[in-house]
Design a protein around this motif. Structure first.
Motif, PDB file in Angstrom:
ATOM      1  N   THR A  60       0.859  -1.181   0.000  1.00 44.70           N
ATOM      2  CA  THR A  60       0.000   0.000   0.000  1.00 44.70           C
ATOM      3  C   THR A  60       0.892   1.226   0.000  1.00 44.70           C
ATOM      4  N   LEU A  61       0.733   2.091  -1.009  1.00 45.30           N
ATOM      5  CA  LEU A  61       1.512   3.326  -1.089  1.00 45.30           C
ATOM      6  C   LEU A  61       0.646   4.502  -0.670  1.00 45.30           C
ATOM      7  N   ILE A  62       1.154   5.292   0.287  1.00 47.61           N
ATOM      8  CA  ILE A  62       0.487   6.513   0.720  1.00 47.61           C
ATOM      9  C   ILE A  62       1.519   7.632   0.682  1.00 47.61           C
ATOM     10  N   ASP A  63       1.346   8.538  -0.262  1.00 51.81           N
ATOM     11  CA  ASP A  63       2.328   9.604  -0.502  1.00 51.81           C
ATOM     12  C   ASP A  63       3.678   8.957  -0.868  1.00 51.81           C
ATOM     13  N   THR A  64       4.669   9.065   0.007  1.00 49.97           N
ATOM     14  CA  THR A  64       5.975   8.448  -0.282  1.00 49.97           C
ATOM     15  C   THR A  64       6.250   7.254   0.624  1.00 49.97           C
TER      16      THR A  64
END
Length: 639
Positions: free
Chosen positions: A570-574
């Motif tokens: 899961t990618l959130i922002d960086t």
């Protein structure tokens, strides 16, 4: 005080400080900007200054009263910009864009929601304006000789210099800040709401010019991507629902956490719980996510019927309402002779539906004018769900078979208002009126749906119909995290917030057994799934999603802001998280590759909409929809 009243520079400095104070206060009170680290804290503190100094500073070139009038007038405009964004953010958890301004008429249908989000402390956002006007009235003349023009120029240049320093530091902390704008939060966090507004205006102008200069060559990269991204159908499911009616039911603002949730010891949605566990042969996708942006419901409709993403700002239903589309209703009609209809207890002009549905190719649109809109049947945005479903049955029976019908519920919509006589479940007890009311309207929607299923069976439509049920977008925004932590019994971290974006997707296929499907997917995946169930291969169409039943289905779920979720990452922002555990992990080649793919996918989808590229896509077995052939009035089928 006399000096402040009579000296231009003092009056100017007071105005600057007051604008800065209320803007910074809004950062702390109103917006969830995700500020991390000392650099971002400093930028947040100083970013209101540059725009304010430059614009108010221009008033220093004027003499006497004109200088004060300029400063007060610009202050009034900035106040409007700030407060409009505050109101919009409270409602949509996002910032206002020029594209949204074209949709301002929709707010007339949302008066309950708009007034409910006003707060007593809002007076602070207008207090500076009152102070400046009062000072000006008390001493209307400012000394004309107080400031030489070279000093006025120095003030304006200082503001411009401050902006470039601000931008340079921001670009160092967040590279490509202005070139990869998937999330408006970043622009406001780094540059402030006023600079963001100028930036958005420039973006809007550039967008308007894109269509004018587009050509068929621009379509090549889009087609190459969708061809390479294609997932061939599973033979087990391909054509299994050929010729069956399709009844698609839109659960307004319904999030997956409601499934099996108990409040006061009672199931909130007992009927949907049964469906999720295989009742009525329903297949339930428990890792299905909404992918909407600012368009919310309209974005969900766009994705479900066209397999393209919503726009990064505004909604395509309004700004791209005249585009060419390769829609599900049009393809079903041309390939299999389907009749299509939308049934909705609101008026047809809302979200520009009466225009965009013609571009999509819906044969009929049963809007509020087709229903009994008596006062006792209305709440919040329009017709209550129970009378809506009841009155929709004869309309469904009137459609020529096979048909594709899209039914849109309304009652379970922010601010989650329900008449006391309709409530069969007590409200929540978090103290947050939005969250507490959410459970009551969810129960009402659940009861409405159960009765609709019974009526479908009595009507004879049930046995020969594919039934699709989906949640369109989240109903509870991050503004209510405190209450949601109490509801879920866990901290709402950035990771948990993404997990909360799950919405239900349920598909009943006649003759097939139900059960839970753990496949990861999103709203862009529904159209190719339904086409394959009909035995129509989606390979030649421009679809950005893939068939959920296919063994080649891409389980990467892109979000409108460039984040993504997969069964693994899961990618959130960086920041990258392990999807199973929620623990932060280091980015790797695989996560970077996924990030690049998601970025390309969103960019190409945007190009399709901004440049209206499907007008160049020529297919032997598909004819572009002619909107002139559609009419949504009493004379032609909406009697």
């Amino acid at each position: 005080m006399k000096k402040i009243i009579s000296h231009k520079l003092s009056f100017f400095l007071l105005a600057v400080v007051l604008v800065w104070a209320k803007t910074y206060a809004s950062y702390l009170v109103e917006f969830n900007l995700g500020v991390k680290g000392l650099t971002q804290q400093i930028l947040l503190f100083i970013n209101p200054f540059s725009f304010t100094i430059v614009l108010l500073g221009l008033g220093l070139f004027l003499k006497g009263r004109r200088s004060a009038v300029w400063i007060i007038s610009i202050n009034a405009v900035m106040t409007f910009v700030l407060y409009a964004n505050i109101m919009f953010y409270r409602f949509f958890d996002d910032f206002l864009t020029f594209a949204n301004l074209k949709q301002a008429g929709n707010l007339g249908n949302m008066s309950d929601g708009v007034f409910s989000i006003m707060a007593p402390h809002d007076i602070i956002y207008f207090l500076d304006l009152v102070i400046l006007i009062a000072l000006c009235v008390k001493r209307p003349q400012l000394k004309a000789s107080q400031l030489k023009k070279r000093w006025a120029a120095a003030v304006v240049l200082a503001g411009i210099l401050l902006f470039y320093i601000n931008l340079s530091v921001a670009e160092k902390d967040r590279p490509e800040l202005l070139t990869r704008t998937f999330d408006r939060n970043y622009i406001v966090k780094y540059l402030g709401p006023y600079n963001y507004t100028i930036y958005d205006g420039i973006q809007a102008a550039q967008t308007a010019s894109q269509k004018a200069y587009a050509s068929s060559d621009d379509l090549t990269s889009v087609v190459n991507f969708t061809n390479s991204h294609y997932a061939k159908p599973d033979k087990k499911y391909f054509g299994i629902a050929k010729g069956k009616n399709i009844i698609k039911i839109h659960l307004e603002s319904f999030q997956t956490f409601l499934i099996d949730y108990k409040l006061h010891g009672k199931e909130v949605t007992p009927f949907l719980n049964k469906l999720a566990h295989g009742s009525h042969d329903m297949k339930y996708f428990d890792n299905f996510f909404h992918q909407t942006g600012q368009g919310k419901t309209a974005d969900a409709e766009l994705m479900m019927d066209n397999s393209v993403f919503g726009l990064p700002e505004g909604t395509a239903f309004v700004t791209k309402g005249q585009n060419t589309y390769q829609s599900l209703p049009a393809i079903l009609n041309q390939k299999e002779g389907y009749t299509s209809a939308v049934l909705h207890g609101d008026y047809k002009s809302f979200w520009n539906r009466d225009q965009v549905y013609k571009q999509i190719g819906y044969d009929k649109f049963f809007d509020a004018s087709s229903y009994d809109m008596s006062e006792e049947n209305l709440v919040n945005l329009g017709l209550k769900d129970k009378p809506f479903f009841k009155e929709s049955i004869p309309m469904l029976k009137s459609l020529k078979k096979p048909f594709y019908a899209h039914l849109m519920t309304l009652t379970h919509h922010y601010p989650f208002i329900l008449d006391e006589k309709d409530a069969t479940l007590e409200k929540g007890t978090t103290g947050d009126s939005t969250v507490d009311g959410y459970f009551q309207t969810a129960r009402y929607l659940d009861e409405s749906l159960e009765q609709f299923f019974k009526d479908l069976k009595k009507s004879g439509l049930y046995d020969d119909s594919v039934i699709v049920i989906y949640g369109d977008h989240n109903g509870i925004s991050e503004n209510h995290n405190r209450a949601m932590e109490e509801v879920l019994g866990k901290e709402i971290t950035p990771y948990q917030n993404v997990m909360n974006q799950r919405v239900p997707l349920m598909i009943r296929i006649p003759g097939q057994k139900g059960g839970v499907n753990h496949t990861y997917g999103g709203e862009v995946d529904v159209m190719p799934t339904l086409l394959h169930l009909q035995g129509i291969d989606n390979k030649n169409y421009v679809n950005f999603g893939t068939d959920l039943f296919s063994k080649e289905h891409d389980e990467t779920v892109p979000f409108r802001n460039g984040n993504y979720v997969t069964p693994k990452y899961t990618l959130i922002d960086t920041t990258v998280y392990d999807t199973k555990t929620g623990k932060e992990i280091k980015p790797n080649k695989e996560t970077e590759k996924l990030k690049t793919q998601v970025s390309e996918q969103l960019d190409l989808s945007d190009q399709v909409l901004y440049k209206d590229l499907l007008r160049f896509h020529k297919l032997k077995d598909f004819t572009p929809v002619d909107p002139a052939k559609y009419f949504y009035g009493k004379e032609k089928g909406n009697e």
